[in-house]
Design a protein around this motif. Structure first.
Motif, PDB file in Angstrom:
ATOM      1  N   LYS A   1      49.772  71.867  25.343  1.00  0.00           N
ATOM      2  CA  LYS A   1      49.868  71.715  23.950  1.00  0.00           C
ATOM      3  C   LYS A   1      50.122  70.230  23.821  1.00  0.00           C
ATOM      4  O   LYS A   1      51.361  69.783  23.911  1.00  0.00           O
ATOM      5  CB  LYS A   1      50.686  72.827  23.232  1.00  0.00           C
ATOM      6  CG  LYS A   1      50.435  74.102  23.234  1.00  0.00           C
ATOM      7  CD  LYS A   1      49.115  74.345  22.773  1.00  0.00           C
ATOM      8  CE  LYS A   1      48.910  75.906  22.896  1.00  0.00           C
ATOM      9  NZ  LYS A   1      47.820  76.418  22.432  1.00  0.00           N
TER      10      LYS A   1
ATOM     11  N   GLU B   1      50.479  66.816  20.556  1.00  0.00           N
ATOM     12  CA  GLU B   1      50.519  66.494  19.200  1.00  0.00           C
ATOM     13  C   GLU B   1      49.865  64.928  19.352  1.00  0.00           C
ATOM     14  O   GLU B   1      50.737  64.075  20.135  1.00  0.00           O
ATOM     15  CB  GLU B   1      51.755  66.521  18.477  1.00  0.00           C
ATOM     16  CG  GLU B   1      51.966  65.974  17.062  1.00  0.00           C
ATOM     17  CD  GLU B   1      53.293  66.204  16.542  1.00  0.00           C
ATOM     18  OE1 GLU B   1      53.437  67.551  16.272  1.00  0.00           O
ATOM     19  OE2 GLU B   1      54.184  65.141  16.788  1.00  0.00           O
TER      20      GLU B   1
ATOM     21  N   ARG C   1      49.223  61.234  17.459  1.00  0.00           N
ATOM     22  CA  ARG C   1      49.232  60.585  15.929  1.00  0.00           C
ATOM     23  C   ARG C   1      48.577  59.301  16.383  1.00  0.00           C
ATOM     24  O   ARG C   1      48.949  58.439  17.406  1.00  0.00           O
ATOM     25  CB  ARG C   1      50.583  60.350  15.791  1.00  0.00           C
ATOM     26  CG  ARG C   1      51.284  61.427  15.352  1.00  0.00           C
ATOM     27  CD  ARG C   1      52.961  61.285  15.003  1.00  0.00           C
ATOM     28  NE  ARG C   1      53.704  62.364  14.898  1.00  0.00           N
ATOM     29  CZ  ARG C   1      54.031  62.970  13.761  1.00  0.00           C
ATOM     30  NH1 ARG C   1      53.609  62.432  12.807  1.00  0.00           N
ATOM     31  NH2 ARG C   1      54.693  64.187  13.825  1.00  0.00           N
TER      32      ARG C   1
ATOM     33  N   LEU D   1      47.126  63.353  12.352  1.00  0.00           N
ATOM     34  CA  LEU D   1      47.988  63.969  13.319  1.00  0.00           C
ATOM     35  C   LEU D   1      46.879  65.265  13.729  1.00  0.00           C
ATOM     36  O   LEU D   1      46.182  65.796  12.837  1.00  0.00           O
ATOM     37  CB  LEU D   1      49.260  64.565  12.538  1.00  0.00           C
ATOM     38  CG  LEU D   1      50.014  65.541  13.296  1.00  0.00           C
ATOM     39  CD1 LEU D   1      50.678  65.000  14.503  1.00  0.00           C
ATOM     40  CD2 LEU D   1      51.160  66.304  12.465  1.00  0.00           C
TER      41      LEU D   1
ATOM     42  N   GLU E   1      46.742  68.253  16.517  1.00  0.00           N
ATOM     43  CA  GLU E   1      47.467  69.211  17.335  1.00  0.00           C
ATOM     44  C   GLU E   1      46.576  70.103  18.146  1.00  0.00           C
ATOM     45  O   GLU E   1      45.655  70.688  17.436  1.00  0.00           O
ATOM     46  CB  GLU E   1      48.548  70.030  16.659  1.00  0.00           C
ATOM     47  CG  GLU E   1      49.712  69.258  16.018  1.00  0.00           C
ATOM     48  CD  GLU E   1      50.648  70.035  15.444  1.00  0.00           C
ATOM     49  OE1 GLU E   1      50.076  71.251  14.824  1.00  0.00           O
ATOM     50  OE2 GLU E   1      51.816  69.723  15.281  1.00  0.00           O
TER      51      GLU E   1
END
Length: 128
Positions: free
Chosen positions: A40, A42, A44, A94, A96
């Motif tokens: 997983k 994330e 930016r 952003l 995810e």
């Protein structure tokens, strides 16, 4: 067996293998497994579009601003998602999702060996 029929059969078989081997087809055919391994992530950065490929998030190194890491986005024919991405192009985002890497020998919208996010959610964010 005639040459025309054999050629047609080979074409159909090749097309079926291409679809079955695609990352999207593999995900659709694979039932969810709570014990499945995944990463997983994330991310930016700034969303961009590269003609001939797809959308990617450009992440610049804080220590070396001339270095860029590209994380590609695996999108399907989802017109709503494409419109959302068009509205966020060249803006801070952003994202995810599941981080994966395209195999070296596969031709897709994501470059060979490119890192990409699948099953992702994206949001615009305020620039700093």
């Amino acid at each position: 067996m005639s040459r025309v029929f054999l050629g047609s059969a080979l074409f159909v078989a090749a097309a079926l293998l291409a679809v079955a081997g695609s990352p999207q087809a593999q995900k659709a055919d694979t039932p969810p497994d709570s014990a499945a391994q995944s990463i997983k992530a994330e991310v930016r950065g700034v969303l961009h579009f590269e003609a001939g490929h797809t959308y990617y998030v450009s992440v610049k190194s804080a220590e070396k601003p001339d270095r860029e890491t590209r994380v590609w986005l695996w999108i399907s024919e989802d017109k709503v998602m494409v419109r959302q991405l068009e509205n966020l192009t060249d803006k801070p985002v952003l994202v995810e999702g599941n981080l994966e890497q395209m195999p070296a020998n596969m031709q897709a919208s994501v470059p060979p060996e490119g890192m990409y996010l699948s099953h992702f959610e994206i949001k615009g964010r305020a620039a700093k």
